[in-house]
Write a protein that holds these residues in place. Structure first.
Motif, PDB file in Angstrom:
ATOM      1  N   GLY A  32       8.882  78.104  -2.754  1.00  0.00           N
ATOM      2  CA  GLY A  32       9.761  76.741  -3.161  1.00  0.00           C
ATOM      3  C   GLY A  32       9.551  76.589  -4.635  1.00  0.00           C
ATOM      4  O   GLY A  32       9.439  77.576  -5.328  1.00  0.00           O
ATOM      5  N   GLU A  33       9.644  75.367  -5.136  1.00  0.00           N
ATOM      6  CA  GLU A  33       9.517  74.842  -6.672  1.00  0.00           C
ATOM      7  C   GLU A  33       8.777  73.548  -6.939  1.00  0.00           C
ATOM      8  O   GLU A  33       8.743  72.882  -5.747  1.00  0.00           O
ATOM      9  N   VAL A  34       8.266  73.331  -7.711  1.00  0.00           N
ATOM     10  CA  VAL A  34       7.853  71.990  -8.269  1.00  0.00           C
ATOM     11  C   VAL A  34       8.551  71.515  -9.449  1.00  0.00           C
ATOM     12  O   VAL A  34       8.802  72.414 -10.342  1.00  0.00           O
ATOM     13  N   THR A  35       8.866  70.388  -9.516  1.00  0.00           N
ATOM     14  CA  THR A  35       9.813  69.811 -10.602  1.00  0.00           C
ATOM     15  C   THR A  35       9.185  68.593 -11.140  1.00  0.00           C
ATOM     16  O   THR A  35       8.643  67.720 -10.591  1.00  0.00           O
ATOM     17  N   PHE A  36       8.863  68.631 -12.586  1.00  0.00           N
ATOM     18  CA  PHE A  36       8.344  67.629 -13.395  1.00  0.00           C
ATOM     19  C   PHE A  36       9.533  66.613 -13.969  1.00  0.00           C
ATOM     20  O   PHE A  36      10.338  67.384 -14.704  1.00  0.00           O
ATOM     21  N   THR A  37       9.403  65.675 -13.959  1.00  0.00           N
ATOM     22  CA  THR A  37      10.367  64.699 -14.648  1.00  0.00           C
ATOM     23  C   THR A  37       9.938  63.536 -15.345  1.00  0.00           C
ATOM     24  O   THR A  37       8.958  62.848 -14.831  1.00  0.00           O
ATOM     25  N   GLU A  38      10.188  63.721 -16.485  1.00  0.00           N
ATOM     26  CA  GLU A  38       9.586  62.428 -17.369  1.00  0.00           C
ATOM     27  C   GLU A  38      10.397  60.982 -17.063  1.00  0.00           C
ATOM     28  O   GLU A  38      11.613  60.545 -17.655  1.00  0.00           O
ATOM     29  N   THR A  39       9.850  60.268 -16.160  1.00  0.00           N
ATOM     30  CA  THR A  39      10.356  58.875 -15.705  1.00  0.00           C
ATOM     31  C   THR A  39      10.308  58.168 -16.663  1.00  0.00           C
ATOM     32  O   THR A  39      11.360  57.138 -16.898  1.00  0.00           O
ATOM     33  N   SER A  40       9.301  57.787 -17.396  1.00  0.00           N
ATOM     34  CA  SER A  40       8.976  57.155 -18.680  1.00  0.00           C
ATOM     35  C   SER A  40       8.074  57.830 -19.664  1.00  0.00           C
ATOM     36  O   SER A  40       7.515  59.046 -19.421  1.00  0.00           O
TER      37      SER A  40
END
Length: 251
Positions: A32-40
């Motif tokens: 699978g994969e892991v996604t990092f998102t800059e929420t703030s």
């Protein structure tokens, strides 16, 4: 006369995201994969999506160091559910810090079986680039073991060394070293780095390299010009136990 002015919204800037692969470890068919998102500016969302997961919930963590080394838990993530999904928001590290972080994601089969790893993958500075160099390892005598040593460059400049051998015996483990000089060196050169044993069952061995045994830092670029060679041994390290070897770097 009334004048109505219609304002136009500026185009919204999409959040920054980065996605890394998570590869199978102990349970075949899981990836699978892991996604990092800059929420703030202070909050990051970490989303894991796996396929092929068994029933149950599966603990997950962000750990220090590379997957080849292992390391302590830095952030305990929400468990991966039956659908292979986990989502965690954290303020422990910013998005920018995580993009440079020396770490990896690891997902376990269950809390009662923490040593069985479903999937794992390097992130941030540990990500493997497309830059690598492969060297041939030749058999010695009649042992019949040969293979390759692949030096791959990480984003942070460190090296992942992958040794791949054929002719190994399942269940056996083969010590390996990098030595100063070349395979033609009379009496052999001194050991400068002890690398992880090669697993005879799979014919594979992985070592993350940051420094030599002496503690001196060494980068991927340094290895390209290094005066050295790699030895594979039967049972233990010793001149009489070398079964496979090959020059590396400037040799």
């Amino acid at each position: 006369m009334l004048i109505f002015v219609s304002g136009c919204k500026k185009d919204e800037v999409p959040p920054k995201t980065s996605t890394y692969n998570l590869m199978v470890k102990d349970v075949l068919g899981v990836s699978g994969e892991v996604t990092f998102t800059e929420t703030s500016s202070t909050v990051t969302t970490i989303d894991i999506a796996l396929t092929g997961t068994p029933l149950g919930t599966h603990p997950a963590e962000l750990r220090m160091n590379s997957a080849a080394e292992g390391g302590a838990v830095v952030i305990a993530l929400n468990p991966v559910n039956d659908s292979g999904i986990s989502s965690t928001t954290t303020t422990l590290k910013t998005y920018s810090q995580l993009m440079d972080f020396d770490g990896f994601i690891q997902v376990h089969k269950s809390s009662s079986e923490p040593n069985i790893i479903l999937a794992q993958g390097d992130i941030g500075g540990n990500v493997i680039t497309d830059i690598y160099k492969t060297y041939i390892l030749d058999t010695i005598g009649t042992f019949g073991v040969s293979g390759t040593a692949k030096f791959a460059k990480r984003v942070n400049g460190n090296t992942l060394l992958t040794v791949t051998l054929t002719g190994t015996i399942p269940g056996d483990f083969y010590p390996a070293t990098i030595n100063l000089g070349s395979i033609e060196s009379v009496g052999g050169g001194p050991v400068v780095l002890t690398i992880n044993d090669i697993d005879g069952t799979f014919g594979k061995g992985y070592t993350n390299i940051r420094e030599l045994n002496s503690g001196i830092n060494i980068s991927y670029d340094n290895w390209l010009v290094y005066d050295g060679y790699l030895n594979i041994y039967q049972v233990s390290v010793g001149l009489n136990n070398i079964i496979c070897h090959g020059n590396i770097g400037s040799n």
